[in-house]
Motif scaffolding. Sequence first.
Motif, PDB file in Angstrom:
ATOM      1  N   GLY A 182       0.816  -1.211   0.000  1.00  0.00           N
ATOM      2  CA  GLY A 182       0.000   0.000   0.000  1.00  0.00           C
ATOM      3  C   GLY A 182       0.846   1.256   0.000  1.00  0.00           C
ATOM      4  N   VAL A 183       1.914   1.290   0.774  1.00  0.00           N
ATOM      5  CA  VAL A 183       2.804   2.453   0.815  1.00  0.00           C
ATOM      6  C   VAL A 183       3.463   2.654  -0.548  1.00  0.00           C
ATOM      7  CG1 VAL A 183       4.977   3.292   1.782  1.00  0.00           C
ATOM      8  CG2 VAL A 183       3.226   2.356   3.290  1.00  0.00           C
ATOM      9  N   GLU A 184       3.906   1.577  -1.182  1.00  0.00           N
ATOM     10  CA  GLU A 184       4.545   1.671  -2.498  1.00  0.00           C
ATOM     11  C   GLU A 184       3.571   2.222  -3.532  1.00  0.00           C
ATOM     12  OE1 GLU A 184       7.525   1.549  -5.248  1.00  0.00           O
ATOM     13  OE2 GLU A 184       7.682   1.163  -3.106  1.00  0.00           O
ATOM     14  N   GLU A 185       2.342   1.731  -3.525  1.00  0.00           N
ATOM     15  CA  GLU A 185       1.343   2.229  -4.477  1.00  0.00           C
ATOM     16  C   GLU A 185       1.026   3.703  -4.226  1.00  0.00           C
ATOM     17  OE1 GLU A 185      -0.436   0.960  -7.206  1.00  0.00           O
ATOM     18  OE2 GLU A 185       1.235  -0.435  -7.103  1.00  0.00           O
ATOM     19  N   ILE A 186       0.894   4.095  -2.974  1.00  0.00           N
ATOM     20  CA  ILE A 186       0.594   5.498  -2.652  1.00  0.00           C
ATOM     21  C   ILE A 186       1.749   6.388  -3.079  1.00  0.00           C
ATOM     22  CG2 ILE A 186       0.305   7.118  -0.729  1.00  0.00           C
ATOM     23  CD1 ILE A 186      -1.296   4.845   0.666  1.00  0.00           C
ATOM     24  N   ARG A 187       2.987   5.952  -2.823  1.00  0.00           N
ATOM     25  CA  ARG A 187       4.147   6.755  -3.197  1.00  0.00           C
ATOM     26  C   ARG A 187       4.206   6.938  -4.713  1.00  0.00           C
ATOM     27  NH1 ARG A 187       9.952   4.658  -1.629  1.00  0.00           N
ATOM     28  NH2 ARG A 187       8.639   2.839  -1.686  1.00  0.00           N
ATOM     29  N   THR A 188       3.970   5.872  -5.468  1.00  0.00           N
ATOM     30  CA  THR A 188       3.986   5.964  -6.933  1.00  0.00           C
ATOM     31  C   THR A 188       2.868   6.870  -7.423  1.00  0.00           C
ATOM     32  OG1 THR A 188       4.905   3.755  -7.091  1.00  0.00           O
ATOM     33  CG2 THR A 188       3.871   4.638  -9.052  1.00  0.00           C
ATOM     34  N   ARG A 189       1.695   6.719  -6.885  1.00  0.00           N
ATOM     35  CA  ARG A 189       0.563   7.521  -7.336  1.00  0.00           C
ATOM     36  C   ARG A 189       0.758   8.994  -7.013  1.00  0.00           C
ATOM     37  NH1 ARG A 189      -4.661   3.695  -6.171  1.00  0.00           N
ATOM     38  NH2 ARG A 189      -3.973   2.046  -7.569  1.00  0.00           N
ATOM     39  N   CYS A 190       1.350   9.297  -5.864  1.00  0.00           N
ATOM     40  CA  CYS A 190       1.548  10.695  -5.485  1.00  0.00           C
ATOM     41  C   CYS A 190       2.579  11.380  -6.359  1.00  0.00           C
ATOM     42  CB  CYS A 190       1.972  10.792  -4.021  1.00  0.00           C
ATOM     43  SG  CYS A 190       0.653  10.400  -2.875  1.00  0.00           S
ATOM     44  N   THR A 191       3.586  10.650  -6.823  1.00  0.00           N
ATOM     45  CA  THR A 191       4.654  11.282  -7.576  1.00  0.00           C
ATOM     46  C   THR A 191       4.367  11.391  -9.057  1.00  0.00           C
ATOM     47  OG1 THR A 191       5.802   9.166  -7.781  1.00  0.00           O
ATOM     48  CG2 THR A 191       6.435  10.595  -5.945  1.00  0.00           C
ATOM     49  N   LEU A 192       3.704  10.409  -9.647  1.00  0.00           N
ATOM     50  CA  LEU A 192       3.538  10.413 -11.091  1.00  0.00           C
ATOM     51  C   LEU A 192       2.109  10.343 -11.591  1.00  0.00           C
ATOM     52  CD1 LEU A 192       6.419   8.018 -12.193  1.00  0.00           C
ATOM     53  CD2 LEU A 192       6.358  10.489 -12.311  1.00  0.00           C
ATOM     54  N   SER A 193       1.230   9.689 -10.896  1.00  0.00           N
ATOM     55  CA  SER A 193      -0.105   9.465 -11.429  1.00  0.00           C
ATOM     56  C   SER A 193      -0.817  10.761 -11.756  1.00  0.00           C
ATOM     57  CB  SER A 193      -0.949   8.651 -10.447  1.00  0.00           C
ATOM     58  OG  SER A 193      -0.491   7.324 -10.438  1.00  0.00           O
ATOM     59  N   ARG A 194      -1.607  10.666 -12.785  1.00  0.00           N
ATOM     60  CA  ARG A 194      -2.412  11.777 -13.303  1.00  0.00           C
ATOM     61  C   ARG A 194      -1.548  12.857 -13.942  1.00  0.00           C
ATOM     62  NH1 ARG A 194      -4.506   7.826 -11.322  1.00  0.00           N
ATOM     63  NH2 ARG A 194      -6.476   7.803 -10.245  1.00  0.00           N
ATOM     64  N   ARG A 195      -0.321  12.509 -14.325  1.00  0.00           N
ATOM     65  CA  ARG A 195       0.557  13.444 -15.028  1.00  0.00           C
ATOM     66  C   ARG A 195       0.789  12.923 -16.437  1.00  0.00           C
ATOM     67  NH1 ARG A 195       5.329  15.559 -11.509  1.00  0.00           N
ATOM     68  NH2 ARG A 195       5.427  16.951 -13.294  1.00  0.00           N
ATOM     69  N   ARG A 196       1.003  13.829 -17.369  1.00  0.00           N
ATOM     70  CA  ARG A 196       1.276  13.435 -18.751  1.00  0.00           C
ATOM     71  C   ARG A 196       2.707  12.940 -18.848  1.00  0.00           C
ATOM     72  NH1 ARG A 196      -1.028  13.013 -23.248  1.00  0.00           N
ATOM     73  NH2 ARG A 196      -2.947  13.897 -22.484  1.00  0.00           N
ATOM     74  N   VAL A 224       4.742   5.957 -26.446  1.00  0.00           N
ATOM     75  CA  VAL A 224       3.326   6.197 -26.175  1.00  0.00           C
ATOM     76  C   VAL A 224       3.256   7.383 -25.233  1.00  0.00           C
ATOM     77  CG1 VAL A 224       1.191   5.232 -25.277  1.00  0.00           C
ATOM     78  CG2 VAL A 224       2.818   3.738 -26.432  1.00  0.00           C
ATOM     79  N   THR A 225       2.469   8.393 -25.617  1.00  0.00           N
ATOM     80  CA  THR A 225       2.243   9.532 -24.738  1.00  0.00           C
ATOM     81  C   THR A 225       0.850   9.410 -24.163  1.00  0.00           C
ATOM     82  OG1 THR A 225       1.343  10.928 -26.484  1.00  0.00           O
ATOM     83  CG2 THR A 225       3.720  11.014 -26.138  1.00  0.00           C
ATOM     84  N   GLY A 226       0.683   9.873 -22.941  1.00  0.00           N
ATOM     85  CA  GLY A 226      -0.633   9.820 -22.328  1.00  0.00           C
ATOM     86  C   GLY A 226      -0.560  10.200 -20.861  1.00  0.00           C
ATOM     87  N   VAL A 227      -1.703  10.091 -20.203  1.00  0.00           N
ATOM     88  CA  VAL A 227      -1.795  10.395 -18.778  1.00  0.00           C
ATOM     89  C   VAL A 227      -1.570   9.099 -18.005  1.00  0.00           C
ATOM     90  CG1 VAL A 227      -3.294  11.225 -16.934  1.00  0.00           C
ATOM     91  CG2 VAL A 227      -3.395  12.277 -19.206  1.00  0.00           C
ATOM     92  N   LEU A 228      -0.542   9.102 -17.160  1.00  0.00           N
ATOM     93  CA  LEU A 228      -0.265   7.921 -16.348  1.00  0.00           C
ATOM     94  C   LEU A 228      -1.406   7.730 -15.362  1.00  0.00           C
ATOM     95  CD1 LEU A 228       1.642   5.651 -15.554  1.00  0.00           C
ATOM     96  CD2 LEU A 228       2.730   7.235 -13.979  1.00  0.00           C
ATOM     97  N   TRP A 229      -2.126   6.656 -15.503  1.00  0.00           N
ATOM     98  CA  TRP A 229      -3.318   6.439 -14.702  1.00  0.00           C
ATOM     99  C   TRP A 229      -3.063   5.488 -13.542  1.00  0.00           C
ATOM    100  CZ3 TRP A 229      -7.215   9.510 -14.837  1.00  0.00           C
ATOM    101  CH2 TRP A 229      -8.380   9.170 -14.175  1.00  0.00           C
TER     102      TRP A 229
END
Length: 96
Positions: A23-37, A48-53
Amino acid sequence: MPLLVVVLSSIVAVLVAVVIWYGVEEIRTRCTLSRRRVVVNLVDDQAVTGVLWLTHRRLVVLRSASLVQPGREPVRMDGDVVIERDRINWVQIAGS
């Protein structure tokens, strides 16, 4: 009987630790990169370009993605794009 309780409680403690770490690893990854192009450069000279989901173990999921190939116009891709991490050469965070 007390030995069984000790063994079971040890197993439960290990499982809880694994769940917390995951859970900590997933939260750390999501906070740093998720929802960014991002630009995901693949090992076969495509990108491939896109929004990291979402990132999940061996997979990366992009939304609003386009396939970019050398010498060609980008091709818009429908739906979510799932890429295995083994196919990824490197990832670049696009400018904000």
